[in-house]
Structures are given as C-alpha cells and as structure tokens.
Design a protein around this motif. Structure first.
Motif, PDB file in Angstrom:
ATOM      1  N   GLU A  67       0.909  -1.217  -0.090  1.00  0.00           N
ATOM      2  CA  GLU A  67       0.031   0.115  -0.038  1.00  0.00           C
ATOM      3  C   GLU A  67       0.806   1.215   0.050  1.00  0.00           C
ATOM      4  O   GLU A  67       0.595   2.189  -0.695  1.00  0.00           O
ATOM      5  CB  GLU A  67      -1.000   0.000   1.222  1.00  0.00           C
ATOM      6  CG  GLU A  67      -1.687   1.202   1.242  1.00  0.00           C
ATOM      7  CD  GLU A  67      -2.654   1.196   2.665  1.00  0.00           C
ATOM      8  OE1 GLU A  67      -3.775   1.932   2.577  1.00  0.00           O
ATOM      9  OE2 GLU A  67      -2.263   0.757   3.475  1.00  0.00           O
ATOM     10  N   VAL A  68       1.786   1.134   0.839  1.00  0.00           N
ATOM     11  CA  VAL A  68       2.805   2.406   1.029  1.00  0.00           C
ATOM     12  C   VAL A  68       3.654   2.573  -0.454  1.00  0.00           C
ATOM     13  O   VAL A  68       3.716   3.779  -0.781  1.00  0.00           O
ATOM     14  CB  VAL A  68       3.810   2.343   2.189  1.00  0.00           C
ATOM     15  CG1 VAL A  68       4.995   3.210   1.858  1.00  0.00           C
ATOM     16  CG2 VAL A  68       3.230   2.197   3.283  1.00  0.00           C
ATOM     17  N   ILE A  69       4.166   1.394  -1.188  1.00  0.00           N
ATOM     18  CA  ILE A  69       4.748   1.608  -2.460  1.00  0.00           C
ATOM     19  C   ILE A  69       3.870   2.097  -3.412  1.00  0.00           C
ATOM     20  O   ILE A  69       4.217   2.874  -4.252  1.00  0.00           O
ATOM     21  CB  ILE A  69       5.335   0.090  -2.607  1.00  0.00           C
ATOM     22  CG1 ILE A  69       6.621  -0.162  -1.780  1.00  0.00           C
ATOM     23  CG2 ILE A  69       5.862  -0.034  -4.144  1.00  0.00           C
ATOM     24  CD1 ILE A  69       6.848  -1.534  -1.789  1.00  0.00           C
ATOM     25  N   ALA A  70       2.705   1.479  -3.486  1.00  0.00           N
ATOM     26  CA  ALA A  70       1.582   1.998  -4.414  1.00  0.00           C
ATOM     27  C   ALA A  70       1.319   3.620  -4.444  1.00  0.00           C
ATOM     28  O   ALA A  70       0.821   4.154  -5.294  1.00  0.00           O
ATOM     29  CB  ALA A  70       0.300   1.301  -4.265  1.00  0.00           C
ATOM     30  N   ALA A  71       1.477   4.114  -2.967  1.00  0.00           N
ATOM     31  CA  ALA A  71       1.099   5.537  -2.864  1.00  0.00           C
ATOM     32  C   ALA A  71       2.369   6.336  -3.186  1.00  0.00           C
ATOM     33  O   ALA A  71       2.114   7.572  -3.301  1.00  0.00           O
ATOM     34  CB  ALA A  71       0.890   5.636  -1.341  1.00  0.00           C
ATOM     35  N   ALA A  72       3.391   5.713  -3.493  1.00  0.00           N
ATOM     36  CA  ALA A  72       4.846   6.542  -3.525  1.00  0.00           C
ATOM     37  C   ALA A  72       5.129   6.554  -5.233  1.00  0.00           C
ATOM     38  O   ALA A  72       5.939   5.760  -5.617  1.00  0.00           O
ATOM     39  CB  ALA A  72       5.898   6.024  -2.725  1.00  0.00           C
TER      40      ALA A  72
END
Length: 333
Positions: free
Chosen positions: A88-93
């Motif tokens: 989720e964090v990677i998708a947001a970045a």
C-alpha cells in the motif's frame, strides 16, 4: 516536477539495468520513522542529503498510517527503521525509486511489491553489528548469573559458544566470546572459506545438529526466510548440553515457540533469552521463571552509536545510488 530517470547499463554488471542519475536535481528524500533517529543522526542525514543537492523531508512519531501514505506521495527515496513499507505504501509513492532500511533486517519492506515497480531496496549491513554483539554477550552473562538475582550462578569462561550464522554480527560475537575465554564454534552454510573461521580462532562445524549438540550458549543470527521460519524448536533444544542457553537477537519468526515451550517443560535445565518478545511470552514467563527472559522491546541496535551509523549509511547509499547507480547493498532483484 521530478525529471525523467535515464536507464543506464554497465557491461561489468552483466547488462543489469540500473538508474544513472548523476544529472538529476530536485530529488526528495523522506525519513519516515515512528521511532525517530537521534538528533545527531538526523542532522548528519540532512547534511549528506542537502550537500548532494537534494531535499530532505521528515516524518517522525507518526501515529496514523494515513500520514505515511500522504508523506510518500512525492518522494524519490525513503529511509525507514522498523517502519512497515507495505504494498500500500509503495503504491502511494508514485515517484519512489529506492528504499533504504537503516539496519540489517529488511523483512518490514515488501520486496515483491518493490521489485514489481522497479524500486531498489537496500539495508545497511554491519552498522548495528557491534551493538547487537555486545547485547548477545551481555544476555549470556545475565542468564549465567540467574538474572542478577541472589543465588549461585556460573561463569561463561570455558563454556562452548555456538554461533548459528557467521555474518557481521556472528563474527563479532565470536571474537568477543574468544576474548572472554569461551570455546567458539560456528555453523554457516553460506560461508564456505574455512580460513575465515580459522582467522578468528573459531571451529567450523559441519551441521546445525553438531552445533547445537555442543553449545552451552547458542547465539542465533539467522535471518527470517522461508527456509528458517520456525526452524529452531524442540529437537534442536533437546539436543543441547545440560544447562544450555539459547540466545536470540535475530528474529522472532525463526523460533518454533511451541517446540521451545515443550523442550523447556521437559528439561528444567534449559534457558531461553530473547531480544524479540515471543507471542507466548506470558506463558513462558509463568512456566519458566528465571530460565526465560525477553527484553521489553527489540533493543539490539538501541545504542547511540548504532543509531547514528545506520542513519548516515542509509543517506550515503541513497546519494551514491542517485549519483553513480551504486546498488551494492540491494536486497531485492
């Protein structure tokens, strides 16, 4: 607006695609830490990043996941400690190109999600090693002296210290153990050069079984992988000498907790001390008293020196990656 990343290939790296970004400006580096680095470490990180011409952003003591998701939206690089870098964090970045975990372990980063996006993930091996090694030896003494409570304890001099995984930390534990008069043996299937053991005065054993059968103190340094998770349990503990102590400064996941409880129940001479509180902590503390101890939180790297070293190393690795494409400490492919 972030400039375009230019693919570059080094023939010496077997046509491996890396990012050559020596001409890039306006790169943004985020330090995201629920538990912040020491002030001196943050100042050092800022100096390294800004001297390279990049922007540094800080997200410290965040309590809400949404704060992290918002903060990573426009960053090119991310430095974390034990913070969870999930899919989720990677998708947001959207601009993220590199994540550096300031420390040795990196199971808090979703490597598969990062690799799918072409994001490089690194750790900072060796920066926390001395702190962890000193803690491991301190734990041995603590257990040998009955948790510093009244009663006759024992000395570690003359005892056999077994080291499971002879990497950065394992080597330091071995050297410190030798200095304290211990007989040191080690097992690591990935270290094939006998000379590396011999140079430290350490005897290399041929199998895990041989290691545990001989170790009065077993210092555990294996990573948590598909092969090692739950691998340390009943049979290995039952094979250890009378009065033996298992010392875990590695990962909780490598322990078969049910097997450890069973072994310690059947053998009242066995001891277990860990830097990673087990799920069965209450049960172990209630059943085994002074034969079991867990630190209140993971503290292997909790020294001022390790905190600073890991943070500065992470910043330098990011700068080297952007300037020259250096992926020496990459842990995903």
């Amino acid at each position: 607006m972030c400039p375009t990343i230019v693919p570059y290939t080094y023939e010496a790296k077997k046509e491996k695609r890396i990012y050559f970004t020596s001409l890039l400006k306006d790169m943004k580096v985020l330090v995201a830490t629920e538990k912040p680095f020491a002030k001196k470490a943050v100042e050092g990180i800022r100096g390294i990043v800004e001297e390279a011409g990049y922007e540094l952003a800080l997200l410290e003591k965040y309590a809400d996941r949404a704060e992290l998701l918002s903060a990573v939206a426009d960053v090119d690089a991310l430095i974390v400690r034990s913070d969870k870098v999930t899919a989720e964090v990677i998708a947001a970045a959207k601009n993220l190109k590199i994540v550096v975990r300031a420390g040795a372990g990196y199971d808090n980063v979703d490597l598969e999600a990062a690799s799918a996006r072409g994001i490089v993930v690194m750790n900072t091996p060796g920066q926390n090693s001395n702190a962890v090694a000193e803690l491991a030896l301190a734990m041995m003494i603590f257990m040998a002296r009955n948790g510093f409570t009244p009663g006759t304890g024992s000395e570690i001099q003359g005892k056999t210290l077994g080291i499971h995984a002879y990497g950065n930390v394992g080597k330091l534990v071995g050297r410190k153990g030798k200095a304290m008069g211990m007989n040191v043996i080690a097992y690591d299937p990935f270290v094939t050069d006998d000379a590396l053991f011999e140079a430290d005065g350490v005897k290399r054993v041929a199998s895990v079984g041989e290691l545990y059968e001989a170790a009065d103190f077993l210092s555990l340094h294996i990573p948590a992988t598909a092969q090692t998770r739950g691998s340390i349990g009943y049979e290995l503990l039952m094979s250890m000498p009378k009065g033996a102590t298992l010392v875990n400064t590695a990962r909780k996941e490598v322990i078969d907790e049910a097997g450890v409880v069973r072994a310690m129940t059947e053998r009242e001479d066995l001891k277990y001390i860990t830097d990673i509180a087990p799920d069965a902590q209450a049960e172990m503390a209630g059943k085994f008293g002074k034969r079991f101890f867990a630190t209140a939180k993971k503290m292997g790297a909790e020294t001022a020196e390790a905190n600073i070293n890991a943070g500065l190393a992470a910043a330098r690795q990011i700068v080297d990656f952007f300037k020259t494409g250096d992926t020496r400490f990459q842990v995903n492919r």
